[in-house]
Design a protein around this motif. Structure first.
Motif, PDB file in Angstrom:
ATOM      1  N   VAL A 229      -9.290   4.596  -4.462  1.00 59.35           N
ATOM      2  CA  VAL A 229     -10.039   3.694  -3.580  1.00 59.35           C
ATOM      3  C   VAL A 229      -9.094   2.640  -3.030  1.00 59.35           C
ATOM      4  O   VAL A 229      -9.051   2.385  -1.820  1.00 59.35           O
ATOM      5  N   LEU A 230      -8.296   2.042  -3.914  1.00 59.46           N
ATOM      6  CA  LEU A 230      -7.307   1.044  -3.478  1.00 59.46           C
ATOM      7  C   LEU A 230      -6.263   1.677  -2.559  1.00 59.46           C
ATOM      8  O   LEU A 230      -5.814   1.052  -1.592  1.00 59.46           O
ATOM      9  N   TRP A 231      -5.882   2.898  -2.857  1.00 55.92           N
ATOM     10  CA  TRP A 231      -4.902   3.612  -2.027  1.00 55.92           C
ATOM     11  C   TRP A 231      -5.387   3.714  -0.581  1.00 55.92           C
ATOM     12  O   TRP A 231      -4.617   3.459   0.364  1.00 55.92           O
ATOM     13  N   LYS A 232      -6.652   4.057  -0.390  1.00 56.77           N
ATOM     14  CA  LYS A 232      -7.183   4.189   0.972  1.00 56.77           C
ATOM     15  C   LYS A 232      -7.196   2.848   1.696  1.00 56.77           C
ATOM     16  O   LYS A 232      -6.820   2.752   2.870  1.00 56.77           O
ATOM     17  N   PHE A 233      -7.611   1.795   0.997  1.00 54.26           N
ATOM     18  CA  PHE A 233      -7.633   0.474   1.624  1.00 54.26           C
ATOM     19  C   PHE A 233      -6.224   0.001   1.963  1.00 54.26           C
ATOM     20  O   PHE A 233      -6.006  -0.616   3.016  1.00 54.26           O
ATOM     21  N   ALA A 234      -5.259   0.291   1.086  1.00 53.45           N
ATOM     22  CA  ALA A 234      -3.872  -0.101   1.347  1.00 53.45           C
ATOM     23  C   ALA A 234      -3.314   0.659   2.544  1.00 53.45           C
ATOM     24  O   ALA A 234      -2.627   0.091   3.399  1.00 53.45           O
ATOM     25  N   LEU A 235      -3.618   1.963   2.623  1.00 53.44           N
ATOM     26  CA  LEU A 235      -3.128   2.777   3.730  1.00 53.44           C
ATOM     27  C   LEU A 235      -3.752   2.346   5.061  1.00 53.44           C
ATOM     28  O   LEU A 235      -3.128   2.479   6.121  1.00 53.44           O
ATOM     29  N   LEU A 236      -4.961   1.803   4.999  1.00 52.39           N
ATOM     30  CA  LEU A 236      -5.643   1.311   6.207  1.00 52.39           C
ATOM     31  C   LEU A 236      -5.274  -0.134   6.539  1.00 52.39           C
ATOM     32  O   LEU A 236      -5.845  -0.719   7.454  1.00 52.39           O
ATOM     33  N   ARG A 237      -4.346  -0.704   5.769  1.00 56.46           N
ATOM     34  CA  ARG A 237      -3.865  -2.070   6.035  1.00 56.46           C
ATOM     35  C   ARG A 237      -4.975  -3.121   5.942  1.00 56.46           C
ATOM     36  O   ARG A 237      -5.014  -4.059   6.740  1.00 56.46           O
ATOM     37  N   LYS A 238      -5.863  -2.972   4.997  1.00 60.62           N
ATOM     38  CA  LYS A 238      -6.944  -3.946   4.854  1.00 60.62           C
ATOM     39  C   LYS A 238      -6.438  -5.200   4.147  1.00 60.62           C
ATOM     40  O   LYS A 238      -5.403  -5.204   3.486  1.00 60.62           O
ATOM     41  N   ASN A 263       3.334   3.652   0.868  1.00 61.21           N
ATOM     42  CA  ASN A 263       4.649   3.995   1.387  1.00 61.21           C
ATOM     43  C   ASN A 263       4.662   5.344   2.091  1.00 61.21           C
ATOM     44  O   ASN A 263       4.116   6.327   1.600  1.00 61.21           O
ATOM     45  N   VAL A 264       5.309   5.368   3.250  1.00 59.16           N
ATOM     46  CA  VAL A 264       5.494   6.588   4.045  1.00 59.16           C
ATOM     47  C   VAL A 264       6.944   6.610   4.507  1.00 59.16           C
ATOM     48  O   VAL A 264       7.487   5.579   4.875  1.00 59.16           O
ATOM     49  N   THR A 265       7.570   7.789   4.488  1.00 56.52           N
ATOM     50  CA  THR A 265       8.972   7.864   4.909  1.00 56.52           C
ATOM     51  C   THR A 265       9.176   8.687   6.170  1.00 56.52           C
ATOM     52  O   THR A 265      10.312   8.909   6.572  1.00 56.52           O
ATOM     53  N   LEU A 266       8.083   9.129   6.800  1.00 58.30           N
ATOM     54  CA  LEU A 266       8.229   9.882   8.047  1.00 58.30           C
ATOM     55  C   LEU A 266       8.564   8.923   9.188  1.00 58.30           C
ATOM     56  O   LEU A 266       7.913   7.888   9.344  1.00 58.30           O
ATOM     57  N   PRO A 267       9.567   9.235   9.992  1.00 58.04           N
ATOM     58  CA  PRO A 267       9.938   8.338  11.092  1.00 58.04           C
ATOM     59  C   PRO A 267       8.829   8.215  12.128  1.00 58.04           C
ATOM     60  O   PRO A 267       8.132   9.184  12.433  1.00 58.04           O
ATOM     61  N   GLY A 268       8.661   7.006  12.654  1.00 60.24           N
ATOM     62  CA  GLY A 268       7.713   6.778  13.736  1.00 60.24           C
ATOM     63  C   GLY A 268       6.291   6.512  13.310  1.00 60.24           C
ATOM     64  O   GLY A 268       5.441   6.180  14.137  1.00 60.24           O
ATOM     65  N   ILE A 269       6.004   6.633  12.001  1.00 60.38           N
ATOM     66  CA  ILE A 269       4.645   6.382  11.526  1.00 60.38           C
ATOM     67  C   ILE A 269       4.462   4.894  11.263  1.00 60.38           C
ATOM     68  O   ILE A 269       5.302   4.257  10.634  1.00 60.38           O
ATOM     69  N   GLY A 270       3.356   4.357  11.720  1.00 56.14           N
ATOM     70  CA  GLY A 270       3.038   2.969  11.411  1.00 56.14           C
ATOM     71  C   GLY A 270       3.460   1.969  12.463  1.00 56.14           C
ATOM     72  O   GLY A 270       3.325   0.764  12.257  1.00 56.14           O
ATOM     73  N   VAL A 271       3.980   2.445  13.590  1.00 53.00           N
ATOM     74  CA  VAL A 271       4.433   1.526  14.640  1.00 53.00           C
ATOM     75  C   VAL A 271       3.271   0.685  15.174  1.00 53.00           C
ATOM     76  O   VAL A 271       3.426  -0.500  15.463  1.00 53.00           O
ATOM     77  N   THR A 272       2.099   1.308  15.297  1.00 50.56           N
ATOM     78  CA  THR A 272       0.946   0.579  15.849  1.00 50.56           C
ATOM     79  C   THR A 272       0.122  -0.113  14.762  1.00 50.56           C
ATOM     80  O   THR A 272      -0.764  -0.901  15.074  1.00 50.56           O
ATOM     81  N   ALA A 273       0.394   0.193  13.500  1.00 47.90           N
ATOM     82  CA  ALA A 273      -0.391  -0.397  12.411  1.00 47.90           C
ATOM     83  C   ALA A 273       0.095  -1.810  12.116  1.00 47.90           C
ATOM     84  O   ALA A 273       1.289  -2.103  12.230  1.00 47.90           O
ATOM     85  N   PRO A 274      -0.811  -2.701  11.728  1.00 46.09           N
ATOM     86  CA  PRO A 274      -0.379  -4.054  11.371  1.00 46.09           C
ATOM     87  C   PRO A 274       0.477  -4.029  10.120  1.00 46.09           C
ATOM     88  O   PRO A 274       0.313  -3.163   9.254  1.00 46.09           O
ATOM     89  N   GLU A 275       1.401  -4.964  10.036  1.00 48.73           N
ATOM     90  CA  GLU A 275       2.235  -5.067   8.841  1.00 48.73           C
ATOM     91  C   GLU A 275       1.409  -5.643   7.701  1.00 48.73           C
ATOM     92  O   GLU A 275       0.738  -6.657   7.855  1.00 48.73           O
TER      93      GLU A 275
END
Length: 436
Positions: A229-238, A263-275
């Protein structure tokens, strides 16, 4: 605040009581087993170090005391002109008088701090029977603060027993200080835009709680299946706020671990997501700061935050994860795919323990296993999303969801939010079982 007296002879701070040298094998750039060279050096939510500062440079050292008449106050600091407003409350958490000792990670403007607190009974009416102090430091990076934990623990005991003797702290600062450029303050140092980065070698293996295992394994054991549950919220940048009464040190570790889940290591992922930023310990003085954040993970000992629902999306009280937002309610339910992931995680842990016991394989540890489990899970999800985005029909199906390790129905709202947060323009054609 006490001024600095005549300069004491410089000591090698590493010879001061409680200072341990850097462990062998902790050289810059050395990564845990199995970590590729593509990993970034900047940890989750970390600030980009200023050109003049190394990661382990200290920009301030301070002593905070509790005065029965005036409350928390900065008793002493170096440099004397640095702005430490609010540090007296960050380094001595609300409710700390109930514990004998604690440690606290926190954020001050553009820097991170670590403070060690101790509470000593004294036969003094003036001090109301107890002397409480914290000794802390500020640095541009939180990843190496653990190196000085033992030193700070010893120094706070030293300050309790011999108040006003700052020679070891002066020597420590002279040895480790980083000079800020003119006009730069802790508030003006800006955070990096890099969130999707590595687990820093220097942090998690060394972050022991009060158990032989490290913080990530204890974190997962504490939350059980709810870790997903926490994993999903963290991945959604809540905006995730964790409440716990003191001691707060172990809860600061939960903040860090929660950030590590995404954590994700694929290039280009997360550019539009908030930090997403690890704020560690926060108090009521941080309300204005948190109000401006769109994504963060923090912890607090102040129950009043629970009633300020505009400041957070997810509230964690002990092992109770909850949200007041209707559209996030489906994410609170642990579904069949979550249970399967949790089973696989435990199976891998059992295999690791067997290998360590039978084969004497000590090259891997639980921390690596847990960190890599979530990194690979995240990479799998985004790899499939990238492949679908590159296809002609750009259609995400139930089979895709299963390949991601998700429940097509139970994770439908999670997938929809994920597409929006990460900017994937895909069509989701998973049937909603509630609709004909």
């Amino acid at each position: 605040m006490a001024g600095r007296t005549d300069r004491a002879p410089l000591l090698d701070w590493a010879e001061a009581p409680g200072v341990s040298p850097v462990p062998e094998g902790e050289q810059e750039g050395k990564w845990p087993r199995g970590y590729g060279a593509s990993w970034s050096r900047t940890p989750p939510g970390e600030l980009c170090p200023l050109p003049q500062l190394e990661d382990d440079h200290i920009v301030a050292v301070f002593v905070v005391t509790f005065d029965p008449r005036s409350g928390n106050m900065v008793e002493w600091c170096l440099p004397q002109d640095i702005d430490l407003e609010g540090v007296e409350f960050k380094s001595m958490a609300s409710g700390s008088h109930r514990v004998q000792s604690d440690f606290i990670y926190f954020r001050k403007g553009g820097f991170f701090g670590l403070a060690c607190f101790a509470n000593m009974p004294v036969e003094s009416e003036l001090e109301r029977g107890a002397r409480m102090k914290s000794v802390g430091i500020l640095s541009p990076s939180y990843t190496l603060l653990y190196r000085y934990m033992h030193f700070l623990e010893n120094q706070v005991r030293h300050q309790l027993e011999l108040p006003g003797h700052y020679t070891p702290l002066e020597a420590f600062y002279e040895d480790k200080k980083g000079v800020l450029p003119a006009g730069v303050s802790p508030q003006s140092c800006q955070p990096s835009v890099h969130w999707l980065s590595s687990i820093h070698k220097h942090l998690y293996p060394e972050m022991k709680i009060t158990h032989p295992a490290g913080c990530m394994s204890q974190f997962i054991k504490f939350f059980g299946e709810q870790i997903f549950v926490l994993w999903k919220f963290a991945l959604l940048r809540k905006r995730i706020l964790i409440f716990s009464p003191p001691p707060v040190g172990v809860v600061c570790y939960r903040v860090y671990c929660c950030c590590c889940l995404a954590n994700v290591t694929l290039p280009g992922i997360g550019v539009t997501a908030p930090e997403s930023k690890p704020f560690f310990y926060v108090n009521v003085a941080d309300i204005g700061t948190l109000d401006d954040e769109v994504s963060y993970v923090a912890c607090t000992t102040e129950k009043i935050f629970e009633h300020k629902q505009d400041l957070y999306d997810v509230y964690v009280d002990n092992q109770n994860v909850k949200t007041h937002l209707d559209h996030l309610q489906p994410l609170l339910r642990v579904n069949s795919a979550d249970k399967e992931k949790y089973r696989r995680l435990n199976d891998q842990r059992q295999l690791l323990m067997y290998a360590q016991e039978v084969d004497g394989d000590c090259s891997s540890c639980e921390e690596d296993l847990f960190i890599l489990f979530f990194m690979e899970q995240n990479n799998r999800i985004f790899q499939i999303l990238l492949e679908v985005a590159a296809s002609q029909d750009k259609t995400l199906t139930a089979d895709h969801a299963r390949s991601m390790g998700l429940d097509p129905q139970g994770d439908r709202s999670f997938l929809m939010d994920l597409l929006e947060v990460y900017g994937f323009d895909l069509m989701l054609v998973i049937d909603n079982p509630c609709c004909p």
